[in-house]
Design an enzyme around this catalytic site. Structure first.
Site, PDB file in Angstrom:
ATOM      1  CG  ASP A 237      31.460  37.888 -92.660  1.00  0.00           C
ATOM      2  OD1 ASP A 237      32.033  36.984 -92.035  1.00  0.00           O
ATOM      3  OD2 ASP A 237      32.051  38.639 -93.459  1.00  0.00           O
TER       4      ASP A 237
ATOM      5  CE1 TYR B 274      38.361  43.231 -94.690  1.00  0.00           C
ATOM      6  CE2 TYR B 274      37.064  42.312 -96.489  1.00  0.00           C
ATOM      7  CZ  TYR B 274      38.273  42.752 -95.968  1.00  0.00           C
ATOM      8  OH  TYR B 274      39.398  42.705 -96.755  1.00  0.00           O
TER       9      TYR B 274
ATOM     10  NE  ARG C 131      34.613  27.072-115.587  1.00  0.00           N
ATOM     11  CZ  ARG C 131      33.588  26.881-116.435  1.00  0.00           C
ATOM     12  NH1 ARG C 131      32.350  27.009-116.019  1.00  0.00           N
ATOM     13  NH2 ARG C 131      33.813  26.575-117.706  1.00  0.00           N
TER      14      ARG C 131
ATOM     15  CE  LYS D 245      40.382  37.653 -92.665  1.00  0.00           C
ATOM     16  NZ  LYS D 245      41.223  38.066 -93.740  1.00  0.00           N
TER      17      LYS D 245
HETATM   18  N1  PLP Z   1      34.631  38.959 -93.963  1.00  0.00           N
HETATM   19  C1  PLP Z   1      35.369  39.365 -92.926  1.00  0.00           C
HETATM   20  C2  PLP Z   1      34.705  39.550 -91.589  1.00  0.00           C
HETATM   21  C3  PLP Z   1      36.737  39.615 -93.072  1.00  0.00           C
HETATM   22  O1  PLP Z   1      37.450  40.023 -92.025  1.00  0.00           O
HETATM   23  C4  PLP Z   1      37.325  39.438 -94.358  1.00  0.00           C
HETATM   24  C5  PLP Z   1      38.758  39.726 -94.567  1.00  0.00           C
HETATM   25  O2  PLP Z   1      39.418  40.301 -93.728  1.00  0.00           O
HETATM   26  C6  PLP Z   1      36.518  39.020 -95.416  1.00  0.00           C
HETATM   27  C7  PLP Z   1      35.182  38.792 -95.191  1.00  0.00           C
HETATM   28  C8  PLP Z   1      37.109  38.837 -96.790  1.00  0.00           C
HETATM   29  O3  PLP Z   1      37.843  37.643 -96.808  1.00  0.00           O
HETATM   30  P1  PLP Z   1      39.130  37.366 -97.756  1.00  0.00           P
HETATM   31  O4  PLP Z   1      40.208  38.283 -97.289  1.00  0.00           O
HETATM   32  O5  PLP Z   1      39.395  35.918 -97.513  1.00  0.00           O
HETATM   33  O6  PLP Z   1      38.726  37.647 -99.156  1.00  0.00           O
END
Ligand code: PLP
Length: 366
Positions: free
Chosen positions: A177, A103, A52, A202
């Site tokens: 982000d 998101y 961990r 992604k």
């Molecule tokens: N940030 C953005 C811009 C996203 O599009 C997403 C998921 O679609 C996330 C965070 C969350 O990521 P995860 O689906 O890998 O948990």
């Protein structure tokens, strides 16, 4: 391990870093790729001790992403795991200012913490810089500015340098982000951001086969706070997922260049189509959102009728996908019912347009 952006004697460009950073040293018989280390424990008295706390495959990934973003990276179990790790740094009763079109999962995580009395949040139009600064100034308990740029799925772009400068004047931490832009199109740490966040699921991993997240920071104290919390919460990625993500990152520049070229072409063509009332494309990246004539029902027909484009959520993979975002109850009501988000992959651009045009023609017959 080798190759970092900060090595002043040989500054390497992003495409080279994507290929070379985080590899084992070039010694006889050394493997080219960092191996997948499946280990829950290590022989005692070393640096790692327990699964961990650290893993050599994580270290390889973290070195590569850190080199691309210009900071120190930490891997997480998913993008949302990285989101909650950042929100976990916000003190009890503090405020967070965030984009109304961030998101949905990030907005929901804020709402969840707010409903349990942990913090309060204000959602803003992230393109209205003056209004964002005003909101931060009005809340004396504001501790965090959450930025997503471009936003998902509205594709709004924030004025990062101005927002970051204003936040820091108010002693407010800034997280960006960077999932949509990727480190190849935007390096928020260079604009002064405190934390960069990725859903590595992604573009970084890029093949729709992994869930993973990451944070990148420059400040030693923030890195330590996040690493200590990760040790405690066990919010860690699997070694195999980490290895797949690193493998995907080796081709990030090639995939993104190709997908972006097609996205630009498609955005131009979509502007001309009579079934499309609005095209949202920030001018870079591989995501294009369109609003179609006929609203939700027409958008539902469109996503059902394409053959090459797969109807699926998520984005950033080599295969092209599309989705009507308002099919999700949690999507902001200010996102049009007829908005379809396109994640452009690396297939042949003509084939992609032919498929899309045929489906668009069907929802807007002459
Ligand atoms: N940030 C953005 C811009 C996203 O599009 C997403 C998921 O679609 C996330 C965070 C969350 O990521 P995860 O689906 O890998 O948990």
């Amino acid at each position: 391990m080798s190759a970092s952006r900060s090595d002043a004697s040989s500054p390497l460009r992003p495409a080279t870093l994507a290929v070379t950073a985080g590899r084992p040293a070039k010694e006889p018989d050394a493997p080219f790729n960092a191996p997948i280390t499946m280990a829950s424990t290590y022989v005692a008295t070393g640096d790692l001790e327990y699964g961990r706390y650290g893993n050599p495959t994580w270290s390889a990934f973290e070195e590569a992403l850190g080199a691309l973003e210009g900071g120190r990276a930490l891997g997480y179990a998913s993008g949302m795991a990285a989101v909650t790790a950042v929100l976990d740094l916000v003190g009890l009763g503090s405020g967070v200012v965030a984009p109304q079109h961030a998101y949905t999962g990030s907005v929901m995580a804020l709402g969840d913490l707010e409903s349990r009395g942990r913090l309060h949040s204000t959602l803003v139009d992230i393109t209205d810089t003056d209004a964002v600064i005003a909101r931060m100034s009005e809340d004396e308990d504001c501790a965090l500015l959450w930025v997503e740029s471009p936003t998902n799925p509205a594709l709004e772009v924030a004025d990062l340098p101005r927002l970051i400068e204003a936040a820091h004047e108010l002693s407010i931490r800034v997280v960006v982000d960077n999932t949509f832009a990727t480190p190849l199109r935007q390096n928020p740490l260079e604009s002064g951001a405190d934390i960069v966040l990725h859903s590595a699921t992604k573009f970084l991993a890029g093949h729709s086969d992994v869930q993973m997240g990451a944070l990148v920071v420059r400040d030693e104290a923030v890195h330590k706070a996040l690493k200590d919390r990760r040790d405690l919460t066990g919010n860690t990625p699997g070694p195999f997922e980490t290895w797949l993500t690193l493998r995907g990152m080796r081709t990030l520049h090639v995939r993104l260049d190709r997908a972006e070229e097609t996205a630009k072409d498609l955005a131009d063509r979509l502007e001309q189509h009579r079934a499309v009332t609005e095209v949202r494309y920030p001018g870079f990246g591989a995501i294009v959102s369109v609003v179609v004539e006929g609203g939700g029902p027409a958008a539902d027909l469109l996503v059902r009728d394409t053959r090459l484009w797969a109807h699926a959520t998520s984005l950033g993979g080599v295969e092209s996908t599309l989705e009507r975002r308002r099919r999700w109850k949690a999507e902001a009501a200010t996102i049009p019912e007829g908005l379809v988000r396109l994640s452009v992959g690396i297939e042949d651009a003509t084939d992609l347009w032919t498929d899309l045009e045929r489906a668009l023609d069907r929802i807007a017959p002459r």
